[in-house]
Scaffold this motif. Sequence first.
Motif, PDB file in Angstrom:
ATOM      1  N   ALA A 180       8.068  -0.781  -7.775  1.00 24.64           N
ATOM      2  CA  ALA A 180       7.576  -1.140  -7.293  1.00 24.64           C
ATOM      3  C   ALA A 180       7.741  -0.754  -6.064  1.00 24.64           C
ATOM      4  N   SER A 181       9.520   0.338  -5.671  1.00 23.93           N
ATOM      5  CA  SER A 181       9.038   0.540  -4.522  1.00 23.93           C
ATOM      6  C   SER A 181       8.561   2.024  -4.878  1.00 23.93           C
ATOM      7  N   ASN A 188       5.498  -0.625   5.003  1.00 24.18           N
ATOM      8  CA  ASN A 188       5.683  -2.034   5.545  1.00 24.18           C
ATOM      9  C   ASN A 188       6.381  -2.400   4.507  1.00 24.18           C
ATOM     10  N   PHE A 189       7.212  -1.987   3.602  1.00 22.61           N
ATOM     11  CA  PHE A 189       7.431  -2.167   1.959  1.00 22.61           C
ATOM     12  C   PHE A 189       8.677  -4.058   2.510  1.00 22.61           C
ATOM     13  N   TYR A 190       8.928  -4.695   3.438  1.00 28.11           N
ATOM     14  CA  TYR A 190       9.214  -6.037   3.727  1.00 28.11           C
ATOM     15  C   TYR A 190       8.391  -6.523   4.805  1.00 28.11           C
ATOM     16  N   ALA A 191       7.457  -6.022   5.274  1.00 25.85           N
ATOM     17  CA  ALA A 191       6.567  -6.469   5.473  1.00 25.85           C
ATOM     18  C   ALA A 191       5.274  -6.737   4.617  1.00 25.85           C
ATOM     19  N   ILE A 192       4.660  -6.414   4.100  1.00 24.40           N
ATOM     20  CA  ILE A 192       3.130  -6.823   3.321  1.00 24.40           C
ATOM     21  C   ILE A 192       3.256  -6.812   1.950  1.00 24.40           C
ATOM     22  N   ASN A 193       2.765  -8.159   1.786  1.00 25.62           N
ATOM     23  CA  ASN A 193       2.889  -8.469  -0.063  1.00 25.62           C
ATOM     24  C   ASN A 193       1.311  -7.911  -0.558  1.00 25.62           C
ATOM     25  N   PRO A 194       1.166  -6.967  -1.464  1.00 26.16           N
ATOM     26  CA  PRO A 194       0.305  -6.458  -1.435  1.00 26.16           C
ATOM     27  C   PRO A 194      -1.261  -6.722  -2.374  1.00 26.16           C
TER      28      PRO A 194
END
Length: 206
Positions: A180-181, A188-194
Amino acid sequence: MFMYEKKLQYPVNIKNPNPKLAQIIISQYGGPDGELGASLRYLSQRFAMPYPELKGLLTDVGTEELSHLEMIGAIVYQLTRNLTLEEIKKSGFDTYFVDHTTGIYPVAASGYPYTAAQFQSKGDVITDLHEDLAAEQKARTTYDNILRLVDDPDVRDPIKFLREREIVHYQRFGEGLRLASDRMDSKNFYAINPSFDRKNFKPKMK
């Protein structure tokens, strides 16, 4: 669709009933870190998982957790079969017996019944995978505690198998987190759910 094979994932053959042990082991049936919660967690999280490899991982592990639930049910059943009333009262199993006889019921060792509040499905890739990693370690710790209290080799054997599978699941979820990373936008790792529309959701980034 699930295919049911009419055998346990690992054999359970307990010769000596012991309701006292059943009272602690049942926590892995319906306790806060038990197999019921684990299966519901993963089989619920998979719907919102945007990556097919991780959706498949959650489906596979969630299905295996159902087989572990079946094993725990078999262990508790075999530990409580053919009990006398004297054995029930002497072991303290009477508080369970009065409500459920020797039926298998999802409850923690403390006596608290299962509730869906014991697991989380957030719909965010990173959040859910960290939840899953923590859940596997908590389950492993619970099995460690059970093994500290159990000396019957017929009981210890399947419990050790279940403990090992928690470790394997932890490793698989760790691999899933790395996948996932690599797939996600690092900014946007901690800001956006794809799974959300990026055009309509633009958090301010430092």
